[in-house]
Design a protein around this motif. Sequence first.
Motif, PDB file in Angstrom:
ATOM      1  N   LEU A  25      39.626  95.241  31.644  1.00  0.00           N
ATOM      2  CA  LEU A  25      39.343  96.037  30.440  1.00  0.00           C
ATOM      3  C   LEU A  25      40.604  96.384  29.666  1.00  0.00           C
ATOM      4  CD1 LEU A  25      36.634  98.419  31.948  1.00  0.00           C
ATOM      5  CD2 LEU A  25      36.261  96.545  30.331  1.00  0.00           C
ATOM      6  N   GLU A  26      41.670  96.696  30.358  1.00  0.00           N
ATOM      7  CA  GLU A  26      42.928  97.022  29.677  1.00  0.00           C
ATOM      8  C   GLU A  26      43.461  95.803  28.937  1.00  0.00           C
ATOM      9  OE1 GLU A  26      47.491  98.482  30.732  1.00  0.00           O
ATOM     10  OE2 GLU A  26      45.928  98.601  32.251  1.00  0.00           O
ATOM     11  N   ALA A  27      43.390  94.644  29.573  1.00  0.00           N
ATOM     12  CA  ALA A  27      43.858  93.421  28.931  1.00  0.00           C
ATOM     13  C   ALA A  27      43.018  93.077  27.712  1.00  0.00           C
ATOM     14  CB  ALA A  27      43.833  92.267  29.930  1.00  0.00           C
ATOM     15  N   ASP A  29      41.586  86.782  19.067  1.00  0.00           N
ATOM     16  CA  ASP A  29      41.702  85.376  19.446  1.00  0.00           C
ATOM     17  C   ASP A  29      40.550  84.547  18.879  1.00  0.00           C
ATOM     18  OD1 ASP A  29      40.968  83.089  21.509  1.00  0.00           O
ATOM     19  OD2 ASP A  29      43.112  83.488  21.709  1.00  0.00           O
ATOM     20  N   PHE A  30      40.878  83.461  18.176  1.00  0.00           N
ATOM     21  CA  PHE A  30      39.862  82.673  17.484  1.00  0.00           C
ATOM     22  C   PHE A  30      38.879  82.022  18.457  1.00  0.00           C
ATOM     23  CE2 PHE A  30      41.069  78.028  17.713  1.00  0.00           C
ATOM     24  CZ  PHE A  30      42.094  78.162  18.643  1.00  0.00           C
ATOM     25  N   LEU A  35      47.083  89.134  31.293  1.00  0.00           N
ATOM     26  CA  LEU A  35      47.666  88.837  29.990  1.00  0.00           C
ATOM     27  C   LEU A  35      48.615  87.641  30.066  1.00  0.00           C
ATOM     28  CD1 LEU A  35      48.262  92.408  28.534  1.00  0.00           C
ATOM     29  CD2 LEU A  35      46.663  90.675  27.698  1.00  0.00           C
ATOM     30  N   GLN A  36      49.272  87.474  31.195  1.00  0.00           N
ATOM     31  CA  GLN A  36      50.119  86.296  31.355  1.00  0.00           C
ATOM     32  C   GLN A  36      49.276  85.023  31.354  1.00  0.00           C
ATOM     33  OE1 GLN A  36      52.312  86.994  34.957  1.00  0.00           O
ATOM     34  NE2 GLN A  36      53.535  88.655  34.076  1.00  0.00           N
ATOM     35  N   ARG A  37      48.127  85.063  32.038  1.00  0.00           N
ATOM     36  CA  ARG A  37      47.220  83.905  32.017  1.00  0.00           C
ATOM     37  C   ARG A  37      46.733  83.648  30.599  1.00  0.00           C
ATOM     38  NH1 ARG A  37      45.343  85.856  37.113  1.00  0.00           N
ATOM     39  NH2 ARG A  37      43.962  87.270  35.981  1.00  0.00           N
ATOM     40  N   GLU A  97      45.743  93.398  21.290  1.00  0.00           N
ATOM     41  CA  GLU A  97      45.371  92.981  19.935  1.00  0.00           C
ATOM     42  C   GLU A  97      45.218  91.467  19.821  1.00  0.00           C
ATOM     43  OE1 GLU A  97      44.402  94.749  17.300  1.00  0.00           O
ATOM     44  OE2 GLU A  97      44.478  96.450  18.682  1.00  0.00           O
ATOM     45  N   LYS A  98      46.079  90.715  20.486  1.00  0.00           N
ATOM     46  CA  LYS A  98      45.960  89.261  20.429  1.00  0.00           C
ATOM     47  C   LYS A  98      44.657  88.793  21.055  1.00  0.00           C
ATOM     48  CE  LYS A  98      50.874  88.003  20.367  1.00  0.00           C
ATOM     49  NZ  LYS A  98      51.955  87.253  21.094  1.00  0.00           N
TER      50      LYS A  98
END
Length: 469
Positions: free
Chosen positions: A389-391, A400-401, A376-378, A395-396
Amino acid sequence: MKKNFASFSLVGAALMSVGVLATLASCGPSKPEILIWGSGDHEDIYLAAAQKYAAENEWDVTFAFAGNGDSGAYSNMSIDPQVGAAVYTYANDMLINLNRIGALSPVSGDNLTYIKEHHVNTAVEAGKIGSNYYGYPLTADNGFFMYYNAAAFRGTDVWDSETDNLKEGYTFLDLYNALDQTGVSGRDEKWNDGIITWAMGDSWYISGIFFATGGDYRVTYDDEGKQESAECWFAYTEDASGTKDYTVGLEAAEAMKNTVWQNGEVSKHFLYSDANTNLLNTNISNYLTNETNPLAAAICGTWVSTAIKEAWGDDARATVLPMVVGRDGEKYQFQTFSGFKLMGVNPMCAYARESEENLLRLHDFAKYLTDAEVSLQRYESTGAGPSNLEAQENEKVKEDFALLALNEQFDLGARVQESVPANYWTPIQNFGAGLYDCLKNGTTGAYDTESNLKRTLAQMQADVVAAAQ
């Protein structure tokens, strides 16, 4: 092979590691140094994560980073794996070659169970040779699609007001003509000088047009990673009697031409990008907020999504690749590679060679660098689409577009990125660069007549096959 960041030489890596050395406590000369290779824009993330991991696990080492990972992993590691990174990121098409030089330690036991339970299955399988696995999945986003600034096209002939998007089946010419439109209500006149770029001199992108017109390649390996055979059908197919059909190659060449062609010449709106001196990422960065020749659209991957979103705000959009147009006006869907990035553990690095315990520690470290938190940091930093899978449930990430556009593109057509020799890419890259030079400067002898073009296509195909043997 994700073509996003130029790799450094090992000499450069050594110099960089001196400059970015990160220590956990007082650094003495006796402490082992753990070298990490990744893409340049992930340096801060990896070094911070490394320090956190070491503190939590009482690992008394120092860390260094160099941007030799991803697209540069094999070319740098092949010089000498013993001085290469301890852990490093690589694109899955390098798997066979990295394993062949002994630079990948197999993932086994609890670690193998972990990656199968916590990552997308296709990403896990992308690191498999025979019955063994050689990588901790990192991303599941190695493909390309079209970014565009809605402000450049809203209200033009290429705009669909109902979907608030580009019209389905749009072409490059549709985009160029839209930028030329005058009197578009509410549109800044700067867009009449807007530019569009795609890497016509970069084989990773060019391949998508060959795939669109029916081209393909195949390299086979045995269980030990030794290349057994290589075939390519980017120029022509051949029947049992030896008759060559150049339809695939001639259609692809015409389709490439029509990505830049407008009114009988290279469009003023096209910005050439390649894999050498006109790098796609650099061009995007340089023109993203340029007021004289603003970037209106670009074919690229998720790694530029954060920069584009920040620069364009609510007008930042992404959609599927355009249709490309062949010799008789036939349209083909521009395709993308579908690939993955993984993190490998180098058993030949100095730290791993000291003991089996050290090698196991590097495996645990690689697993940590690919978990949900670091993934998620990346993503937050560069938009890299996680395989974790968790990442993916964030929601973002789900909204993500860029990732939505990539997944839509995958549904329309994508060639799974398989392992190829490092020099496989060069003949294709040279073909695209040469074709552009012919179109731009009128050079003759290779692309200017059908007979010359067939000869050039045939040589490219022969060179691809030769490179892969």
